[in-house]
Write a protein that holds these residues in place. Structure first.
Motif, PDB file in Angstrom:
ATOM      1  N   THR A 225       0.815  -1.218   0.000  1.00 59.51           N
ATOM      2  CA  THR A 225       0.000   0.000   0.000  1.00 59.51           C
ATOM      3  C   THR A 225       0.851   1.272   0.000  1.00 59.51           C
ATOM      4  OG1 THR A 225      -0.181  -0.126   2.410  1.00 59.51           O
ATOM      5  CG2 THR A 225      -1.962  -1.108   1.114  1.00 59.51           C
ATOM      6  N   SER A 226       2.088   1.183   0.505  1.00 58.01           N
ATOM      7  CA  SER A 226       2.976   2.354   0.505  1.00 58.01           C
ATOM      8  C   SER A 226       3.686   2.535  -0.829  1.00 58.01           C
ATOM      9  CB  SER A 226       4.022   2.214   1.611  1.00 58.01           C
ATOM     10  OG  SER A 226       4.903   1.133   1.319  1.00 58.01           O
ATOM     11  N   GLY A 227       3.569   1.527  -1.707  1.00 60.52           N
ATOM     12  CA  GLY A 227       4.244   1.590  -2.998  1.00 60.52           C
ATOM     13  C   GLY A 227       5.658   1.049  -2.966  1.00 60.52           C
ATOM     14  N   LEU A 228       6.082   0.508  -1.803  1.00 61.90           N
ATOM     15  CA  LEU A 228       7.445  -0.008  -1.673  1.00 61.90           C
ATOM     16  C   LEU A 228       7.670  -1.222  -2.565  1.00 61.90           C
ATOM     17  CD1 LEU A 228      10.087   0.408   0.039  1.00 61.90           C
ATOM     18  CD2 LEU A 228       9.207  -1.393   1.540  1.00 61.90           C
ATOM     19  N   VAL A 229       6.699  -2.126  -2.612  1.00 62.37           N
ATOM     20  CA  VAL A 229       6.813  -3.316  -3.456  1.00 62.37           C
ATOM     21  C   VAL A 229       5.506  -3.499  -4.232  1.00 62.37           C
ATOM     22  CG1 VAL A 229       8.408  -4.479  -1.876  1.00 62.37           C
ATOM     23  CG2 VAL A 229       5.963  -4.881  -1.649  1.00 62.37           C
ATOM     24  N   PRO A 230       5.546  -4.160  -5.373  1.00 62.53           N
ATOM     25  CA  PRO A 230       4.317  -4.407  -6.124  1.00 62.53           C
ATOM     26  C   PRO A 230       3.486  -5.498  -5.454  1.00 62.53           C
ATOM     27  CG  PRO A 230       6.180  -5.439  -7.208  1.00 62.53           C
ATOM     28  CD  PRO A 230       6.753  -4.643  -6.074  1.00 62.53           C
ATOM     29  N   PRO A 231       2.185  -5.543  -5.708  1.00 60.86           N
ATOM     30  CA  PRO A 231       1.350  -6.608  -5.138  1.00 60.86           C
ATOM     31  C   PRO A 231       1.711  -7.948  -5.772  1.00 60.86           C
ATOM     32  CG  PRO A 231       0.104  -5.328  -6.720  1.00 60.86           C
ATOM     33  CD  PRO A 231       1.409  -4.628  -6.564  1.00 60.86           C
ATOM     34  N   PRO A 232       1.352  -9.061  -5.110  1.00 60.76           N
ATOM     35  CA  PRO A 232       1.649 -10.380  -5.672  1.00 60.76           C
ATOM     36  C   PRO A 232       0.912 -10.655  -6.976  1.00 60.76           C
ATOM     37  CG  PRO A 232       0.254 -10.568  -3.727  1.00 60.76           C
ATOM     38  CD  PRO A 232       0.701  -9.154  -3.790  1.00 60.76           C
ATOM     39  N   ALA A 233      -0.196  -9.946  -7.206  1.00 57.08           N
ATOM     40  CA  ALA A 233      -0.944 -10.016  -8.467  1.00 57.08           C
ATOM     41  C   ALA A 233      -1.811  -8.762  -8.532  1.00 57.08           C
ATOM     42  CB  ALA A 233      -1.813 -11.269  -8.520  1.00 57.08           C
ATOM     43  N   ASN A 234      -2.212  -8.381  -9.742  1.00 55.54           N
ATOM     44  CA  ASN A 234      -2.985  -7.151  -9.877  1.00 55.54           C
ATOM     45  C   ASN A 234      -3.862  -7.210 -11.135  1.00 55.54           C
ATOM     46  OD1 ASN A 234      -3.870  -4.606  -9.232  1.00 55.54           O
ATOM     47  ND2 ASN A 234      -2.032  -3.537  -9.935  1.00 55.54           N
ATOM     48  N   PRO A 235      -5.175  -7.388 -10.971  1.00 54.90           N
ATOM     49  CA  PRO A 235      -5.940  -7.467  -9.727  1.00 54.90           C
ATOM     50  C   PRO A 235      -5.859  -8.864  -9.115  1.00 54.90           C
ATOM     51  CG  PRO A 235      -7.420  -7.689 -11.568  1.00 54.90           C
ATOM     52  CD  PRO A 235      -6.060  -7.429 -12.157  1.00 54.90           C
ATOM     53  N   LEU A 236      -6.323  -8.991  -7.883  1.00 55.91           N
ATOM     54  CA  LEU A 236      -6.263 -10.279  -7.189  1.00 55.91           C
ATOM     55  C   LEU A 236      -7.560 -10.536  -6.431  1.00 55.91           C
ATOM     56  CD1 LEU A 236      -5.783  -9.679  -3.900  1.00 55.91           C
ATOM     57  CD2 LEU A 236      -3.537  -9.020  -4.722  1.00 55.91           C
ATOM     58  N   VAL A 237      -7.760 -11.789  -6.044  1.00 54.90           N
ATOM     59  CA  VAL A 237      -8.911 -12.173  -5.227  1.00 54.90           C
ATOM     60  C   VAL A 237      -8.410 -13.062  -4.100  1.00 54.90           C
ATOM     61  CG1 VAL A 237      -9.472 -14.176  -6.696  1.00 54.90           C
ATOM     62  CG2 VAL A 237     -11.239 -13.183  -5.222  1.00 54.90           C
ATOM     63  N   ILE A 238      -9.019 -12.920  -2.917  1.00 49.03           N
ATOM     64  CA  ILE A 238      -8.553 -13.634  -1.730  1.00 49.03           C
ATOM     65  C   ILE A 238      -9.726 -13.833  -0.782  1.00 49.03           C
ATOM     66  CG2 ILE A 238      -7.967 -11.494  -0.489  1.00 49.03           C
ATOM     67  CD1 ILE A 238      -5.495 -12.945   0.634  1.00 49.03           C
ATOM     68  N   SER A 239      -9.655 -14.848   0.059  1.00 50.16           N
ATOM     69  CA  SER A 239     -10.596 -14.985   1.166  1.00 50.16           C
ATOM     70  C   SER A 239      -9.758 -15.114   2.430  1.00 50.16           C
ATOM     71  CB  SER A 239     -11.503 -16.206   0.994  1.00 50.16           C
ATOM     72  OG  SER A 239     -12.464 -16.235   2.023  1.00 50.16           O
ATOM     73  N   GLN A 240      -9.700 -14.035   3.203  1.00 54.80           N
ATOM     74  CA  GLN A 240      -8.782 -13.930   4.326  1.00 54.80           C
ATOM     75  C   GLN A 240      -9.488 -14.136   5.669  1.00 54.80           C
ATOM     76  OE1 GLN A 240      -5.315 -13.425   4.633  1.00 54.80           O
ATOM     77  NE2 GLN A 240      -5.869 -13.895   6.751  1.00 54.80           N
ATOM     78  N   PRO A 241      -9.139 -15.206   6.418  1.00 56.92           N
ATOM     79  CA  PRO A 241      -9.657 -15.340   7.783  1.00 56.92           C
ATOM     80  C   PRO A 241      -9.175 -14.152   8.616  1.00 56.92           C
ATOM     81  CG  PRO A 241      -8.591 -17.367   7.059  1.00 56.92           C
ATOM     82  CD  PRO A 241      -8.238 -16.317   6.052  1.00 56.92           C
ATOM     83  N   SER A 242     -10.103 -13.496   9.266  1.00 53.99           N
ATOM     84  CA  SER A 242      -9.776 -12.289  10.029  1.00 53.99           C
ATOM     85  C   SER A 242     -10.310 -12.413  11.442  1.00 53.99           C
ATOM     86  CB  SER A 242     -10.386 -11.061   9.349  1.00 53.99           C
ATOM     87  OG  SER A 242      -9.976 -10.981   7.997  1.00 53.99           O
ATOM     88  N   ILE A 243      -9.617 -11.756  12.371  1.00 58.08           N
ATOM     89  CA  ILE A 243     -10.042 -11.789  13.778  1.00 58.08           C
ATOM     90  C   ILE A 243     -10.147 -10.362  14.294  1.00 58.08           C
ATOM     91  CG2 ILE A 243      -9.420 -12.478  16.127  1.00 58.08           C
ATOM     92  CD1 ILE A 243      -8.088 -14.938  14.987  1.00 58.08           C
ATOM     93  N   ARG A 244     -11.326 -10.035  14.824  1.00 58.36           N
ATOM     94  CA  ARG A 244     -11.540  -8.756  15.493  1.00 58.36           C
ATOM     95  C   ARG A 244     -12.187  -9.021  16.847  1.00 58.36           C
ATOM     96  NH1 ARG A 244     -14.115  -4.992  10.632  1.00 58.36           N
ATOM     97  NH2 ARG A 244     -12.478  -5.363   9.086  1.00 58.36           N
ATOM     98  N   LEU A 245     -11.579  -8.477  17.880  1.00 60.41           N
ATOM     99  CA  LEU A 245     -12.049  -8.772  19.236  1.00 60.41           C
ATOM    100  C   LEU A 245     -12.736  -7.586  19.907  1.00 60.41           C
ATOM    101  CD1 LEU A 245      -8.954 -10.796  20.520  1.00 60.41           C
ATOM    102  CD2 LEU A 245     -10.999 -11.649  19.376  1.00 60.41           C
ATOM    103  N   GLU A 246     -12.819  -6.448  19.206  1.00 62.70           N
ATOM    104  CA  GLU A 246     -13.392  -5.256  19.828  1.00 62.70           C
ATOM    105  C   GLU A 246     -14.869  -5.412  20.178  1.00 62.70           C
ATOM    106  OE1 GLU A 246     -11.410  -5.341  17.321  1.00 62.70           O
ATOM    107  OE2 GLU A 246      -9.926  -3.732  17.352  1.00 62.70           O
ATOM    108  N   ASP A 247     -15.558  -6.351  19.510  1.00 60.45           N
ATOM    109  CA  ASP A 247     -16.976  -6.586  19.801  1.00 60.45           C
ATOM    110  C   ASP A 247     -17.201  -7.965  20.415  1.00 60.45           C
ATOM    111  OD1 ASP A 247     -17.856  -4.110  18.764  1.00 60.45           O
ATOM    112  OD2 ASP A 247     -17.738  -4.890  16.737  1.00 60.45           O
TER     113      ASP A 247
END
Length: 906
Positions: A109-131
C-alpha cells in the motif's frame, strides 16, 4: 469524519441501469436502489432482518460461498491469492489480521513493493475482538472470526487497473448472477471509510437488513486531520463469507449456517436444548435492531420476543442468555483454533495476551453452562470441522489441544487465587472498572468471579456489558511500533549530519571474513566519522557492533562504537579526530567478530532445532549475540524437559558436524515470502523491497542483517548453558559456541572442585557424598519434627493453665529455637484453635530478645498498641497491627516479666 462531494458517488453504472438515489428516512444516509418503494437503506438497525424471505441460490456452506466468490473473480481476470495467517507477522504495528487489506500493508500500500498479483482475489480469515462481548446475543451479526472475501486492484499513476465503476458492477453481477438475489432488492449505501492512516469513499451493499459487502476506494492519506490524495489508489473490498452462507441458507441464526452439525454436537455435549423455533425466528427479526451494549435495548429485545411469542419475559431471557453463551463458545473455540493453529502462544503480552483473552472468556462461558466439560473437547470438534479449509489446524492439532489443557489448568488456579485476592480487596473498599481491568490484566481474574464473591459479602459490583471488548481494544496493537533495530545511541545532531551522506558500502556483508582494508574518509565531526566503505558492523538485529582500530594520518584511534543511520554507518572513535586525510586504514578485532559470527549463526541453528523438537509455534521473542554468549527468547508455553533439551542440543550439533552450507540470498520480498513464508521475519520486518536472507541449507531461513559463517561446521559446537521461563509464554535460552564451549566447561570444572572442597569428598565421589549428607539431613529434620511435636504437646498444657485477664488467656513462653518462621507458623496454628488466646514467644539471641505475638479471633485488642507499650517500658522497638505484632528488646528478658507487663496493660 470527512465526506466527499455527493457528486463523487454518482456512477455511470447507476445511471445506465436506472438506479435511484434516495435518502434513508431513519439514518439519513444516501443510497442507490432500483426499488422505488424503499425509503430506508435496508441496513440494520434502520431495517429489521427480512432477508429470509428474499429468493437466492439455495443453501451455500461457508466453503461453497468462498469458492463461488473466488471462482467468479478468477473468471473475471483476478488471480487467486493464498490467505495469510491470522497473526500479522509481517506487521510491526498490529497483532492480528483484521481485514484482507492488512495482507498488503504497509509494503504494497505504501508503494514499496508491487502486489503479488494485480488485480487479485482472496478470502482472508480475520479476527476482530473489539466486539467480543456482543458475540452470541446478536445471533450472528457479530463474530470474532470471519472470512473476508475480497478483490483488490492497485492503481498506479502510470497503470490503472479499475476503479469505482467496475467495482460496483462486479458486486452487482456477483450478487444477482451468482447468488441469484433480485437486483431491485440490492442497495448501495454511500459511506466513508478511514483506517490505518488512509481514507476514501465507500459503498455498503445491503439487502433485507443484512450488509453483505463493503466497497472501499482508498485514495487519501490522513495526517493531522488533513487529507492528501495518494498516487496509489486501491480498490479495497470486503464480502462476508459467513453472511453469504447465512443469507442463502435462510436459518434463524448465523451460527446454524456457519457451524451446521457442530452446533447440534455442542448442544448435546453441553446439555443446552434448542429454543422453540418461533422464539428463534422472532429473535432473528428483532436482532438487526438490537444494540447489545445498551441494557435498555437488550431489555426491549427480550420484551418484543416475549410479546410476539406468548412466552413470559423470564423464559425468553433464560433461553436467549443460555443460547448466547452457547453461540459464543462456538465462535470462540473456532477463533482459538485458528490463533493457536497459526502459532500464537498464550501469554500476558502481545498476540499471546489476546489468545488468552479469548480462551478465558470461552472458559468463563463454559463454567456458566457446564463446568465438567473440557474446552479442548469443543475445540477438537472445530479442528475436524475446519481442518480441510485450514491445514494448519490438522498439522498443529497436538499443540492446540495441549495448550488448551494447560490453559484450563491455569484458569482454575487463577480462580482459586482470585477469590482470595477479591475477598482481601473488598475489605479495603469498593471496586471500580479500573480495578476490574487491573485484576484481569495482572492476575487473569474474570470480573464475573469478582462480582460473585462480592455478592456473597453483600457488595454489588457493576460489570460493563462490553468489559472484554474494552480489554481487547486496549491490547489490539503494540503501544509503540516495534523496531527492528535498537535505538541509536548517537546524538541528534550527529544523526542529522549523517543523513547528508550517501549509503555506506557494507563490506562486512560482501566478505564477513575480511579483517582489514583501506577506505575513503567522507566526513568527520568530533569523534564521529563516516567512510565510503566499512568492515565495522553497526549495532542492530540483536548483534552488537564490532570494535577495532583505524589509522588516520598516521594516528591510531580505537573504535568504541558503530551505529547505523538509515544506510549510512557512523564510526565512533575513542577521542576527537583532528586530522583530515583521504585514506583511512581499518582493522577490526577479528577474534571478537568471529565469536559474534559463531553465536549469531548458532542462534539460527538453535531456532531450527527448537522448532523441530518443541513445535512450529516456536517464534523468536528476542535475541542478543555477544562475544561471550548467545541469548534466544522464544514463544513456548512451558519449560522444556531434560529429554527435549538433550534432543535440541543433539540436533544442533549434528547439523554442525554435517557442515551444511550457509547461503546469502538477496530476494524480492514477494518472491521470498512465497518461497519461505513469514517465518523469515523472526527478528523484525525490514522496510525494503529486497530482503537479505540467511539460509542454512534445509534447516533454517531468516531475513537477517547480521554477520554469519560460510558453513555450520565453523560454529564448532553448541552448548545450552541456561534455560528459564522469563514470563508466561516466553522461554529464554542461553548458549555458547565454538571455543566458548571449552571456556564454559572450565567454569563448570572449577565449580565441581569447589563443591568437592565443601563436601570434603574425593574427585568423582561428589554425588555419593551429597546423597549421604542429604540422608543425614532428612534424618535430622525428622528428629526436629518429632521434638517439635513433643514441645507443642507440652505447650498445650501451659496454655490451658494460662491466667485469664478480662476474658483473655495470656501466655508468654520461651521458644527453644531460633527459627522465627516456624515460630510464626506455630502462633498462627495455635491461635486459630484457641480464639481467646494471646500468646507471645520469646526467642533469645545473644543479648537480645525477639518477641513474636499473636491473638485468636475473639481477642479484640490491637497487638500493635501492646507492642508499643512493651517497647516503651523495656527500651525495645517493634510494631504490628490487629492480631499480630513483633518486637526486639536489646537485653535478655524473662517470660514472667512480659506476662506481668501485659497484665498491667490489660
Amino acid at each position: 469524519m470527512a465526506r466527499l462531494n455527493p457528486e463523487d458517488y454518482k456512477l455511470e453504472f447507476f445511471k445506465e441501469n436506472g438506479f435511484l438515489r434516495k435518502k434513508c428516512k431513519i439514518g439519513k444516509e444516501d443510497f442507490w436502489t432500483l426499488n422505488q418503494e424503499f425509503d430506508t437503506c435496508q441496513d440494520a438497525p434502520d431495517t429489521e432482518y427480512w432477508f429470509n424471505k428474499i429468493s437466492s441460490i439455495n443453501g451455500l456452506s461457508v466453503r461453497e460461498a468462498r469458492e463461488k466468490f473466488i471462482n467468479f473473480f478468477e473468471k473475471n481476470g483476478h488471480t487467486p491469492i493464498k490467505p495469510r495467517p491470522v497473526v500479522a507477522r509481517w506487521r510491526e504495528d498490529l497483532y492480528l489480521t483484521i481485514a484482507s487489506i492488512v495482507d498488503f500493508q504497509p509494503h504494497v500500500t505504501s508503494g514499496l513493493v508491487p502486489p503479488p498479483a494485480n488485480p487479485l482475489v482472496i478470502s482472508q480469515p480475520s479476527i476482530r475482538l473489539e466486539d467480543i462481548d456482543n458475540v452470541g446475543l446478536t445471533i450472528g451479526r457479530h463474530l470474532t472470526t470471519f472470512e473476508m472475501a475480497a478483490h483488490h486492484a492497485f492503481n498506479y499513476p502510470d497503470k490503472k487497473i479499475y476503479w469505482k465503476e467496475e467495482t460496483v458492477r462486479y458486486a452487482y453481477e456477483f450478487f444477482t448472477k451468482e447468488l441469484k438475489i433480485p437486483g431491485d432488492l440490492l442497495v448501495f449505501k454511500e459511506s466513508w471509510w478511514e483506517g490505518g492512516g488512509n481514507a476514501g469513499p465507500c459503498f455498503e451493499v445491503t439487502v433485507g437488513g443484512l450488509e453483505l459487502a463493503t466497497l472501499v476506494f482508498m485514495m487519501y492519506k490522513v495526517e493531522n486531520g488533513k487529507y492528501t490524495e495518494l498516487p496509489l489508489k486501491i480498490v479495497d473490498t470486503g464480502y462476508g463469507v459467513e453472511r453469504m452462507a447465512w443469507f442463502t441458507q435462510k436459518t434463524p441464526t448465523a451460527f446454524k449456517a456457519i457451524f451446521g452439525d457442530a452446533l447440534d454436537k455442542y448442544r448435546k455435549i453441553l446439555g443446552v436444548k434448542e429454543p422453540p423455533e418461533k422464539i428463534l425466528w422472532e429473535a432473528f427479526k428483532a436482532a438487526g435492531r438490537l444494540e447489545p451494549e445498551d441494557p435498555k435495548s437488550v431489555k426491549e429485545f427480550y420484551e418484543r420476543i416475549s410479546r410476539n411469542t406468548g412466552y413470559n419475559y423470564d423464559e425468553i431471557k433464560s433461553y436467549m442468555e443460555l443460547d448466547a453463551r452457547l453461540y459464543s463458545l462456538l465462535d470462540h473455540s473456532r477463533t482459538i483454533s485458528l490463533m493457536l493453529g497459526d502459532g500464537i502462544v498464550p501469554s500476558n503480552t502481545g498476540e499471546g495476551y489476546l489468545a488468552r483473552l479469548v480462551i478465558r472468556r470461552a472458559l468463563k462461558q463454559l463454567r456458566f453452562i457446564r463446568d465438567d466439560v473440557s474446552l479442548s473437547d469443543l475445540v477438537e470438534i472445530q479442528i475436524k470441522l475446519w481442518g480441510k479449509d485450514f491445514n494448519q489446524l490438522i498439522d498443529n492439532q497436538n499443540y492446540i489441544i495441549d495448550v488448551i489443557i494447560d490453559e484450563e489448568k491455569k484458569f482454575k488456579e487463577t480462580l482459586n487465587r482470585g477469590i482470595k485476592l477479591t475477598l482481601k480487596t473488598l475489605k479495603s473498599g469498593n471496586i471500580n472498572l479500573e480495578d476490574l481491568v487491573k485484576f484481569y490484566d495482572s492476575y487473569g481474574i474474570p470480573p464475573e468471579i469478582i462480582a460473585d464473591e462480592a455478592k456473597k459479602k453483600g457488595v454489588n459490583i457493576e460489570i460493563p456489558i462490553n468489559f472484554y471488548s474494552i480489554i481487547a481494544s486496549r491490547h489490539k496493537a503494540p503501544t509503540s511500533v516495534r523496531k527492528i533495530e535498537e535505538k541509536s545511541k548517537l546524538p541528534e545532531d550527529i544523526i542529522s549530519w549523517a543523513k547528508g551522506f550517501k549509503s555506506t558500502n557494507l563490506l562486512f556483508h560482501q566478505n564477513p571474513y575480511a579483517k582489514s582494508l583501506t577506505a575513503k574518509l567522507l566526513g568527520k565531526k568530533g569523534k564521529y566519522f563516516i567512510l565510503d566503505s566499512t568492515l565495522f558492523y553497526p549495532t542492530g538485529g540483536g548483534q552488537i557492533n564490532d570494535l577495532g582500530k583505524v589509522d588516520i594520518c598516521g594516528k591510531e584511534y580505537r573504535i568504541v562504537d558503530v551505529e547505523k543511520v538509515d544506510d549510512v554507518v557512523v564510526h565512533v572513535a575513542d577521542r576527537e579526530i583532528e586530522e583530515q586525510c583521504e585514506d583511512v586504514y581499518e582493522e577490526i578485532d577479528w577474534i571478537r567478530r568471529y565469536r559474534l559470527m559463531r553465536h549469531h549463526t548458532g542462534t539460527h541453528l538453535l531456532m531450527g532445532a527448537l522448532r523441530r523438537v518443541l513445535g512450529d509455534h516456536v517464534w523468536q521473542a528476542g535475541a542478543e549475540k555477544t562475544p561471550e554468549k548467545g541469548r534466544l527468547d522464544i514463544t513456548h508455553y512451558k519449560l522444556p524437559s531434560k529429554e527435549e533439551l538433550r534432543e535440541i542440543e543433539r540436533l544442533a550439533n549434528k547439523v554442525i558436524d554435517e557442515r551444511r552450507p550457509i547461503n546469502y540470498l538477496y530476494m524480492n520480498r514477494t518472491e521470498a515470502e512465497n518461497k519461505y513464508g513469514f517465518r523469515l521475519y523472526q527478528g523484525g520486518v525490514p522496510m525494503t523491497p529486497t530482503i537479505r536472507i540467511i539460509d542454512i541449507e534445509n534447516w533454517d531461513t531468516q531475513a537477517c542483517f547480521g554477520t554469519h559463517l560460510n558453513n555450520t561446521g565453523e560454529i564448532g559446537g553448541l552448548k545450552i548453558t541456561k534455560v528459564e521461563k522469563i514470563q508466561d509464554g516466553i522461554v529464554r535460552f542461553e548458549y555458547v559456541a565454538g571455543t566458548r564451549v571449552a571456556e564454559e566447561m572450565e567454569k563448570q570444572e572449577n565449580r565441581i572442585e569447589e563443591i568437592e572442597k565443601v563436601l570434603e569428598s574425593k574427585q568423582g565421589e561428589e554425588v555419593i557424598r551429597a546423597k549421604a549428607l542429604k540422608d543425614e539431613n532428612n534424618e535430622l529434620n525428622n528428629r526436629i519434627k518429632a521434638y517439635r511435636k513433643l514441645w507443642e504437646e507440652q505447650i498445650g498444657y501451659t496454655i490451658n493453665s494460662a491466667p485469664i485477664i478480662n476474658n483473655i488467656r495470656v501466655a508468654f513462653i520461651e521458644f527453644p529455637e531460633n527459627d522465627i518462621s516456624y515460630a510464626r507458623e506455630f502462633l498462627k496454628k495455635i491461635t486459630y484453635k484457641n480464639e481467646d488466646l494471646l500468646l507471645g514467644l520469646l526467642i533469645k539471641n545473644n543479648d537480645k530478645t525477639f518477641v513474636e505475638m499473636a491473638a485468636g479471633g475473639k481477642v479484640r485488642i490491637d497487638l500493635g498498641e501492646i507492642s508499643k507499650k512493651i517497647s516503651n517500658k523495656l527500651s525495645g522497638s517493634g510494631g504490628g497491627k490487629g492480631s499480630y505484632a513483633s518486637l526486639v528488646i536489646n537485653k535478655s528478658v524473662k517470660s514472667e516479666d512480659l506476662l506481668n507487663i501485659v497484665k498491667e496493660i490489660l
